[in-house]
Design a protein around this motif. Structure first.
Motif, PDB file in Angstrom:
ATOM      1  N   PHE A   4       7.229   6.253  -6.634  1.00  0.00           N
ATOM      2  CA  PHE A   4       6.140   7.038  -7.112  1.00  0.00           C
ATOM      3  C   PHE A   4       4.774   6.241  -6.973  1.00  0.00           C
ATOM      4  O   PHE A   4       4.614   5.097  -7.467  1.00  0.00           O
ATOM      5  N   CYS A   5       3.875   6.949  -6.390  1.00  0.00           N
ATOM      6  CA  CYS A   5       2.310   6.425  -6.511  1.00  0.00           C
ATOM      7  C   CYS A   5       1.858   6.757  -7.607  1.00  0.00           C
ATOM      8  O   CYS A   5       1.273   7.877  -7.656  1.00  0.00           O
ATOM      9  N   SER A   6       1.750   6.019  -8.817  1.00  0.00           N
ATOM     10  CA  SER A   6       1.429   6.409  -9.927  1.00  0.00           C
ATOM     11  C   SER A   6      -0.094   6.670 -10.241  1.00  0.00           C
ATOM     12  O   SER A   6      -0.803   5.967 -10.147  1.00  0.00           O
TER      13      SER A   6
ATOM     14  N   PRO B   9       0.998  -1.391  -0.118  1.00  0.00           N
ATOM     15  CA  PRO B   9       0.002  -0.190  -0.186  1.00  0.00           C
ATOM     16  C   PRO B   9       0.835   1.382   0.104  1.00  0.00           C
ATOM     17  O   PRO B   9       1.796   1.614   0.619  1.00  0.00           O
ATOM     18  N   CYS B  10       0.419   2.302  -0.814  1.00  0.00           N
ATOM     19  CA  CYS B  10       1.206   3.528  -0.646  1.00  0.00           C
ATOM     20  C   CYS B  10       1.077   4.194   0.726  1.00  0.00           C
ATOM     21  O   CYS B  10      -0.196   4.307   1.435  1.00  0.00           O
ATOM     22  N   PRO B  11       2.141   4.663   1.165  1.00  0.00           N
ATOM     23  CA  PRO B  11       2.118   5.104   2.563  1.00  0.00           C
ATOM     24  C   PRO B  11       1.326   6.523   2.642  1.00  0.00           C
ATOM     25  O   PRO B  11       0.846   6.823   3.792  1.00  0.00           O
ATOM     26  N   HIS B  12       0.951   7.141   1.489  1.00  0.00           N
ATOM     27  CA  HIS B  12       0.163   8.319   1.721  1.00  0.00           C
ATOM     28  C   HIS B  12      -1.213   7.849   1.590  1.00  0.00           C
ATOM     29  O   HIS B  12      -2.161   8.330   2.508  1.00  0.00           O
ATOM     30  N   CYS B  13      -1.477   7.222   0.432  1.00  0.00           N
ATOM     31  CA  CYS B  13      -3.276   7.206   0.190  1.00  0.00           C
ATOM     32  C   CYS B  13      -3.619   5.571   0.361  1.00  0.00           C
ATOM     33  O   CYS B  13      -4.903   5.391   0.179  1.00  0.00           O
ATOM     34  N   LYS B  14      -2.504   4.710   0.812  1.00  0.00           N
ATOM     35  CA  LYS B  14      -3.133   3.494   0.955  1.00  0.00           C
ATOM     36  C   LYS B  14      -3.543   2.467  -0.186  1.00  0.00           C
ATOM     37  O   LYS B  14      -3.625   1.384   0.096  1.00  0.00           O
TER      38      LYS B  14
ATOM     39  N   GLY C 183      -3.192   5.506  -8.412  1.00  0.00           N
ATOM     40  CA  GLY C 183      -2.360   6.219  -7.358  1.00  0.00           C
ATOM     41  C   GLY C 183      -2.755   7.545  -6.850  1.00  0.00           C
ATOM     42  O   GLY C 183      -3.589   8.129  -7.882  1.00  0.00           O
ATOM     43  N   CYS C 184      -1.963   8.318  -6.001  1.00  0.00           N
ATOM     44  CA  CYS C 184      -2.413   9.567  -5.775  1.00  0.00           C
ATOM     45  C   CYS C 184      -1.357  10.593  -6.384  1.00  0.00           C
ATOM     46  O   CYS C 184      -1.313  11.754  -6.167  1.00  0.00           O
ATOM     47  N   GLY C 185      -0.313  10.078  -6.976  1.00  0.00           N
ATOM     48  CA  GLY C 185       0.621  10.886  -7.704  1.00  0.00           C
ATOM     49  C   GLY C 185       1.929  11.466  -6.689  1.00  0.00           C
ATOM     50  O   GLY C 185       2.549  12.526  -7.344  1.00  0.00           O
TER      51      GLY C 185
HETATM   52 ZN   LIG Z   1      -0.670   7.168  -3.078  1.00  0.00          ZN
END
Ligand SMILES: [Zn+2]
Length: 184
Positions: free
Chosen positions: A60-62, A25-30, A69-71
């Protein structure tokens, strides 16, 4: 990401992280399934004062090509590097040990590196400011060793660090990786 940092010790660990990226999971947006590699961060340290060396990998969270992703991006740090510090963890460890044993002036004279006296003093202050945070983190792993009361807090912290991470090449690098936070 609540201050939590990601670290890798060596190429094998970085490859293992890359192989799991699609499931992480992305640490920012999960969101899962959007993380891709995104280059590296480079900088100087005492081993490479002239030539930049890799300090961290970027992820990068694409959000391109309809990815979910959240960018945003984040860094996965080499465990022996410290953000905004021109010393490796082992250089810092040697410097702090010397400063605790013989005083800050002797430590600055002995370190023989590209950093100015002023910068080294600032690093010493930075360690001082971080001490209570370091101590709290170490308490979660083991009690502090019993030292005679005349030992100064800085010496207590270094002894505690060594007790928490015995038999490793660099206790500061192990601290960063195990506790997922920068030492200072
Ligand atoms: Zn993200």
């Amino acid at each position: 990401m609540a201050g939590e940092r990601w670290f890798y010790r060596n190429t094998e660990e970085w490859i293992a992280i890359v192989e799991r990226l699609k499931l992480t999971p992305c640490p920012h947006c999960k969101v899962v399934g959007a993380l891709i590699r995104h280059g590296s961060l480079y900088g100087f340290d005492e081993h490479n004062p002239q030539r930049k060396t890799r300090r961290a990998r970027r992820v990068f969270c694409s959000n391109r090509q309809a990815r979910p992703g959240c960018g945003r991006t984040f860094s996965v740090w080499a465990a022996d590097k410290i953000r905004r510090l021109g010393l490796t963890t082992s250089g810092l460890w040697r410097f702090l040990q010397r400063a605790v044993a013989d005083g800050i002036r002797a430590a600055i004279r002995s370190i023989d590196c590209h950093l100015s006296d002023r910068t080294l003093l600032r690093i010493w202050k930075r360690f001082h400011h971080a001490q209570s945070k370091i101590r709290t983190a170490l308490f979660g792993r083991c009690p502090p060793p019993e030292l005679p009361a005349e030992h100064r807090p800085a010496a207590q912290v270094l002894a505690h660090l060594q007790a928490a991470f015995p038999d490793v090449p660099c206790p500061i690098a192990s601290f960063q990786q195990a506790l997922r936070t920068f030492f200072v």
